[in-house]
Motif scaffolding. Structure first.
Motif, PDB file in Angstrom:
ATOM      1  N   LEU A   1      12.810   4.872   3.527  1.00  0.00           N
ATOM      2  CA  LEU A   1      11.567   3.945   3.589  1.00  0.00           C
ATOM      3  C   LEU A   1      11.411   3.338   5.695  1.00  0.00           C
ATOM      4  O   LEU A   1      12.543   2.858   5.911  1.00  0.00           O
ATOM      5  N   VAL A   2      10.937   3.454   6.512  1.00  0.00           N
ATOM      6  CA  VAL A   2      10.869   3.317   7.597  1.00  0.00           C
ATOM      7  C   VAL A   2       9.658   3.261   8.335  1.00  0.00           C
ATOM      8  O   VAL A   2       8.370   3.468   7.826  1.00  0.00           O
ATOM      9  N   ALA A   3       9.163   2.408   9.526  1.00  0.00           N
ATOM     10  CA  ALA A   3       8.032   1.711   9.486  1.00  0.00           C
ATOM     11  C   ALA A   3       7.583   1.866  11.238  1.00  0.00           C
ATOM     12  O   ALA A   3       9.018   1.901  11.750  1.00  0.00           O
ATOM     13  N   ASP A   4       6.759   2.343  11.772  1.00  0.00           N
ATOM     14  CA  ASP A   4       6.664   1.630  13.394  1.00  0.00           C
ATOM     15  C   ASP A   4       5.015   0.471  12.830  1.00  0.00           C
ATOM     16  O   ASP A   4       5.409   0.320  11.947  1.00  0.00           O
ATOM     17  N   ASN A   5       4.793   0.493  14.239  1.00  0.00           N
ATOM     18  CA  ASN A   5       3.325  -1.016  14.000  1.00  0.00           C
ATOM     19  C   ASN A   5       2.200  -0.085  13.171  1.00  0.00           C
ATOM     20  O   ASN A   5       1.158  -1.312  12.708  1.00  0.00           O
ATOM     21  N   SER A   6       2.235   0.878  12.747  1.00  0.00           N
ATOM     22  CA  SER A   6       1.279   1.460  12.588  1.00  0.00           C
ATOM     23  C   SER A   6       1.273   1.901  11.093  1.00  0.00           C
ATOM     24  O   SER A   6      -0.272   1.524  10.397  1.00  0.00           O
TER      25      SER A   6
ATOM     26  N   LEU B   1       7.336   7.729   4.107  1.00  0.00           N
ATOM     27  CA  LEU B   1       8.674   7.826   3.114  1.00  0.00           C
ATOM     28  C   LEU B   1       9.656   9.480   4.120  1.00  0.00           C
ATOM     29  O   LEU B   1       8.652  10.545   4.341  1.00  0.00           O
ATOM     30  N   ALA B   2      11.017   9.048   4.109  1.00  0.00           N
ATOM     31  CA  ALA B   2      11.774  10.235   5.377  1.00  0.00           C
ATOM     32  C   ALA B   2      12.186  11.424   4.312  1.00  0.00           C
ATOM     33  O   ALA B   2      13.220  10.214   3.125  1.00  0.00           O
ATOM     34  N   ALA B   3      12.727  12.147   4.833  1.00  0.00           N
ATOM     35  CA  ALA B   3      13.474  13.307   4.910  1.00  0.00           C
ATOM     36  C   ALA B   3      14.589  13.561   5.344  1.00  0.00           C
ATOM     37  O   ALA B   3      14.052  13.191   6.704  1.00  0.00           O
ATOM     38  N   PRO B   4      15.481  14.639   5.200  1.00  0.00           N
ATOM     39  CA  PRO B   4      15.719  14.164   6.988  1.00  0.00           C
ATOM     40  C   PRO B   4      15.660  15.392   7.908  1.00  0.00           C
ATOM     41  O   PRO B   4      15.565  14.877   9.590  1.00  0.00           O
ATOM     42  N   ASP B   5      14.667  16.077   7.550  1.00  0.00           N
ATOM     43  CA  ASP B   5      13.942  16.720   9.276  1.00  0.00           C
ATOM     44  C   ASP B   5      12.008  16.504   8.778  1.00  0.00           C
ATOM     45  O   ASP B   5      12.094  17.167   9.595  1.00  0.00           O
ATOM     46  N   GLN B   6      11.533  15.308   8.026  1.00  0.00           N
ATOM     47  CA  GLN B   6      10.374  15.243   8.007  1.00  0.00           C
ATOM     48  C   GLN B   6      10.288  13.879   7.411  1.00  0.00           C
ATOM     49  O   GLN B   6      10.777  13.666   7.063  1.00  0.00           O
ATOM     50  N   ALA B   7       8.880  13.564   7.372  1.00  0.00           N
ATOM     51  CA  ALA B   7       8.548  12.105   7.033  1.00  0.00           C
ATOM     52  C   ALA B   7       7.087  12.195   6.449  1.00  0.00           C
ATOM     53  O   ALA B   7       6.673  13.173   7.521  1.00  0.00           O
ATOM     54  N   ILE B   8       6.205  11.630   5.486  1.00  0.00           N
ATOM     55  CA  ILE B   8       5.331  12.101   4.958  1.00  0.00           C
ATOM     56  C   ILE B   8       4.787  10.362   5.192  1.00  0.00           C
ATOM     57  O   ILE B   8       5.160   9.246   4.666  1.00  0.00           O
TER      58      ILE B   8
ATOM     59  N   VAL C   1       0.386   5.496   5.002  1.00  0.00           N
ATOM     60  CA  VAL C   1      -0.810   3.971   4.383  1.00  0.00           C
ATOM     61  C   VAL C   1      -1.624   5.005   5.293  1.00  0.00           C
ATOM     62  O   VAL C   1      -2.822   5.021   5.148  1.00  0.00           O
ATOM     63  N   ARG C   2      -1.230   5.598   6.430  1.00  0.00           N
ATOM     64  CA  ARG C   2      -3.105   5.970   7.154  1.00  0.00           C
ATOM     65  C   ARG C   2      -3.394   7.061   7.167  1.00  0.00           C
ATOM     66  O   ARG C   2      -4.887   7.739   6.269  1.00  0.00           O
ATOM     67  N   SER C   3      -2.570   8.418   6.165  1.00  0.00           N
ATOM     68  CA  SER C   3      -2.923   9.898   5.689  1.00  0.00           C
ATOM     69  C   SER C   3      -1.943   9.915   4.877  1.00  0.00           C
ATOM     70  O   SER C   3      -0.729  10.707   5.402  1.00  0.00           O
ATOM     71  N   LYS C   4      -2.140  10.410   3.610  1.00  0.00           N
ATOM     72  CA  LYS C   4      -1.301  10.504   2.531  1.00  0.00           C
ATOM     73  C   LYS C   4      -0.435  11.596   2.808  1.00  0.00           C
ATOM     74  O   LYS C   4       0.407  12.651   2.237  1.00  0.00           O
TER      75      LYS C   4
ATOM     76  N   ARG D   1       0.867  -1.303   0.060  1.00  0.00           N
ATOM     77  CA  ARG D   1       0.190   0.134  -0.042  1.00  0.00           C
ATOM     78  C   ARG D   1       1.092   1.687  -0.131  1.00  0.00           C
ATOM     79  O   ARG D   1       0.490   2.348  -0.800  1.00  0.00           O
ATOM     80  N   ALA D   2       2.319   1.260   0.845  1.00  0.00           N
ATOM     81  CA  ALA D   2       3.057   2.299   0.914  1.00  0.00           C
ATOM     82  C   ALA D   2       3.566   2.566   0.341  1.00  0.00           C
ATOM     83  O   ALA D   2       3.605   3.702  -0.720  1.00  0.00           O
ATOM     84  N   LEU D   3       4.045   1.713  -1.283  1.00  0.00           N
ATOM     85  CA  LEU D   3       4.351   1.661  -2.042  1.00  0.00           C
ATOM     86  C   LEU D   3       3.806   2.299  -3.702  1.00  0.00           C
ATOM     87  O   LEU D   3       4.088   2.587  -4.487  1.00  0.00           O
ATOM     88  N   ASP D   4       2.666   1.791  -3.261  1.00  0.00           N
ATOM     89  CA  ASP D   4       1.248   2.551  -4.345  1.00  0.00           C
ATOM     90  C   ASP D   4       1.506   3.131  -4.085  1.00  0.00           C
ATOM     91  O   ASP D   4       1.539   4.552  -4.876  1.00  0.00           O
ATOM     92  N   THR D   5       0.878   4.453  -2.739  1.00  0.00           N
ATOM     93  CA  THR D   5       0.955   5.914  -2.889  1.00  0.00           C
ATOM     94  C   THR D   5       2.274   6.746  -3.095  1.00  0.00           C
ATOM     95  O   THR D   5       1.889   7.480  -3.773  1.00  0.00           O
ATOM     96  N   LEU D   6       3.189   5.806  -2.796  1.00  0.00           N
ATOM     97  CA  LEU D   6       4.866   6.033  -3.073  1.00  0.00           C
ATOM     98  C   LEU D   6       5.003   6.482  -4.779  1.00  0.00           C
ATOM     99  O   LEU D   6       5.370   7.704  -5.222  1.00  0.00           O
TER     100      LEU D   6
END
Length: 217
Positions: free
Chosen positions: A90-95, A99-106, A109-112, A70-75
């Motif tokens: 790309l990094v994950a937690d349990n939820s 998509l991570a940049a040096p200072d933020q991440a998108i 999965v849950r909210s694009k 799902r994440a790859l399709d969003t990407l």
């Protein structure tokens, strides 16, 4: 230079079955990763593919394959990101998956549109998968290194262009480690033993033989 599925598995931490599964598209979803050198027999992976596969294995430690797809399709489809998967962090937690940049991440999965702060984990470093130690990608052993600029990224003895498997083959043929210098003057006995150890690790990714194959062997 290219990587066989077995070597790609050994350097990424994926199993051969996972590699085969990830090459296939899911229901209504794209494949996780199609080898960029050859997706048909003989299947061949690039160094960038191995980098991406390590990311997928790390993600799989923390989340489901369904969420990864799902994440790859969003990407790819929603964000329009079409570079090779190794270009993204790309990094994950349990939820969810980010998509991570040096200072933020998108959040993919849950909210694009959800932008969050997220700590990155270096995909090159060693990690564990199902109890197996996956080595550092660029230094799988102290005296065995991987450099895309040297033999296309095939693991070699540190400081040389000598492939690890050629040294391991000599030891397996009965050449003592301290005589490897007769064949490769730049390869020490210690490096030779580490090459053999890494070769054993790579061979541990061989597909298990069925009863009929075992009987024939």
């Amino acid at each position: 230079m290219s990587y066989s599925p077995k070597l790609a598995a050994a350097l990424s931490g994926a199993t051969l079955r996972q590699l085969a599964h990830w090459r296939k598209a899911g229901v209504g979803r794209g494949a996780v990763l199609v080898p960029e050198i050859s997706a048909a027999r003989p299947v061949l992976y690039s160094f960038r593919d191995v980098m991406a596969l390590r990311t997928c294995v790390k993600l799989r430690n923390d989340t489901s394959l369904q969420k990864i797809r799902r994440a790859l399709d969003t990407l790819r489809d929603d964000l329009g990101e079409r570079d090779h998967l190794s270009a993204y962090r790309l990094v994950a937690d349990n939820s969810t998956i980010y998509l991570a940049a040096p200072d933020q991440a998108i959040d993919l999965v849950r909210s694009k549109a959800n932008v969050v702060i997220h700590e990155m984990v270096d995909v090159l470093r060693p990690f564990y998968r199902d109890g197996r130690h996956i080595p550092d990608l660029l230094r799988p052993r102290d005296h065995v290194t991987v450099d895309p600029a040297v033999r296309g990224g095939i693991p070699v003895i540190e400081g040389t262009r000598v492939p690890y498997d050629e040294v391991a083959a000599l030891l397996r043929d009965g050449v003592p480690a301290d005589r490897i210098t007769d064949y490769y003057p730049s390869v020490t006995a210690t490096a030779a033993l580490e090459a053999e150890d890494f070769a054993d690790y790579v061979d541990s990714y061989d597909s298990p033989r069925g009863p009929r194959e075992a009987a024939a062997g």
